[in-house]
Design a protein around this motif. Structure first.
Motif, mmCIF file in Angstrom:
data_model
loop_
_atom_site.group_PDB
_atom_site.id
_atom_site.type_symbol
_atom_site.label_atom_id
_atom_site.label_comp_id
_atom_site.label_asym_id
_atom_site.label_seq_id
_atom_site.Cartn_x
_atom_site.Cartn_y
_atom_site.Cartn_z
ATOM 1 N N PRO A 1 13.950 111.662 -143.734
ATOM 2 C CA PRO A 1 13.679 110.888 -142.515
ATOM 3 C C PRO A 1 13.832 111.762 -141.269
ATOM 4 O O PRO A 1 14.873 112.388 -141.057
ATOM 5 N N GLY A 2 12.791 111.813 -140.479
ATOM 6 C CA GLY A 2 12.833 112.628 -139.275
ATOM 7 C C GLY A 2 12.928 114.110 -139.547
ATOM 8 O O GLY A 2 13.393 114.871 -138.693
ATOM 9 N N GLY A 3 12.519 114.562 -140.735
ATOM 10 C CA GLY A 3 12.600 115.974 -141.077
ATOM 11 C C GLY A 3 13.943 116.416 -141.629
ATOM 12 O O GLY A 3 14.127 117.591 -141.959
ATOM 13 N N LEU A 4 14.902 115.489 -141.733
ATOM 14 C CA LEU A 4 16.225 115.817 -142.265
ATOM 15 C C LEU A 4 16.239 115.576 -143.774
ATOM 16 O O LEU A 4 16.010 114.455 -144.233
ATOM 17 N N HIS A 5 16.514 116.616 -144.548
ATOM 18 C CA HIS A 5 16.569 116.501 -146.006
ATOM 19 C C HIS A 5 17.925 115.928 -146.409
ATOM 20 O O HIS A 5 18.961 116.561 -146.228
ATOM 21 N N ILE A 6 17.919 114.732 -146.946
ATOM 22 C CA ILE A 6 19.146 114.081 -147.401
ATOM 23 C C ILE A 6 19.331 114.389 -148.882
ATOM 24 O O ILE A 6 18.527 113.957 -149.717
#
Length: 313
Positions: A56-61
């Protein structure tokens, strides 16, 4: 008839023995590990029909974030419900799912960087397999050192002090086996006495701390350790690597010459930087000396041409 026998065996050995939460924990542990490994291998293969990473939003969780959430919810839930049924069964399953998700990225937590598909990432598989083995041993009714729940110390074979001595000796042998580089022998020896004793009396692996401390002034013993490493441990490591690749996928292959070249380049860059800093410092010092000499020469010329300054009366 077989299904009925399995159901009856499950009821007798799991439900009536009050092991259903631990059994569900093991089921959740294995299931979550298998599913998440299948997911990451599909993502690595860039399969089009697989959803892919959550960004989400370019953040890799990473999935260990969800695992930590499962551990928190299950742990708090057990305390909140006082471990009553059926909540403890559901929380046991959720706790097992969290264990699988977190330990699958154990190497990332240990190294604090994304080493999932590198050689260091194999530590995650080691942690998962070790956790599954320990849980399975507890589920089958095995108790470390043969202790039986509810048995008093006077009823044991060696008495209380004998039991303390055996536990202490076994712990010492496990530490020695770990220092000798025998990871599996040392860790499993905590649960199964005798394994760590074998690892403690055998030769250490050449890259272990024990070999660096004890074999430095013993060339013959070190040569024996290197020979054994090439003959025995190399084969065992190849078999272990093949099994781990089959379970969790092979790590990224980095050419050895590339790694060596990269290290040499880093050392050369560090030396060049240090040389440049020293050279800059020398130039700055020379410039400072030159400025001081220029100021002194200017003051001397001014004194010769104008004479000393007169103070106002």
């Amino acid at each position: 008839m077989q299904i009925a026998g399995l159901v009856e065996g499950y009821r007798e050995h799991i439900v009536l023995a009050h092991k259903q939460p631990l059994f569900l924990l093991l089921v959740g542990f294995i299931t979550s590990f298998v599913l998440i490994r299948f997911s990451v291998r599909m993502i690595r293969a860039q399969v089009r029909w697989w959803p892919g990473n959550i960004t989400p939003g370019g953040l890799h969780i990473h999935h260990m974030v969800f695992g930590v959430g499962c551990l928190l919810v299950s742990g708090i839930g057990v305390f909140a419900t006082d471990g009553g049924h059926p909540w403890i069964d559901w929380f046991g399953l959720l706790f097992g799912i969290g264990c699988g998700l977190v330990l699958d990225e154990f190497a990332l937590i240990l190294h604090l960087e994304d080493v999932y598909w590198s050689e260091q990432g194999r530590k995650s598989v080691d942690a998962v397999i070790l956790g599954i083995l320990v849980t399975a041993l507890l589920l089958t009714g095995y108790v470390p050192l043969g202790l039986v729940p509810g048995q008093s110390s006077s009823e044991s074979s060696g008495g209380r002090w004998g039991l303390v001595a055996v536990i202490s000796f076994n712990a010492l042998m496990s530490v020695v086996a770990l220092l000798k580089g025998k990871l599996w022998t040392g860790l499993l020896g905590i649960m199964v006495p005798g394994l760590s004793w074998i690892g403690a009396v055998r030769l250490a692996r050449p890259s272990s701390p024990w070999a660096r401390w004890r074999y430095a002034d013993r060339p013959r013993r070190r040569a024996r350790a290197v020979r054994r490493e090439r003959l025995l441990h190399a084969r065992a490591d190849r078999a272990r690597t093949w099994i781990f690749d089959l379970i969790a996928g092979a790590p990224d292959k980095v050419p050895a010459h590339h790694t060596a070249t990269h290290r040499v380049a880093e050392k050369m860059a560090a030396r060049a930087t240090a040389h440049l800093d020293a050279r800059t410092a020398r130039h700055a010092e020379r410039g400072s000396h030159q400025r001081r000499r220029t100021v002194r020469a200017g003051r001397a010329r001014s004194y010769r041409t104008r004479g000393p300054r007169r103070r106002n009366p």
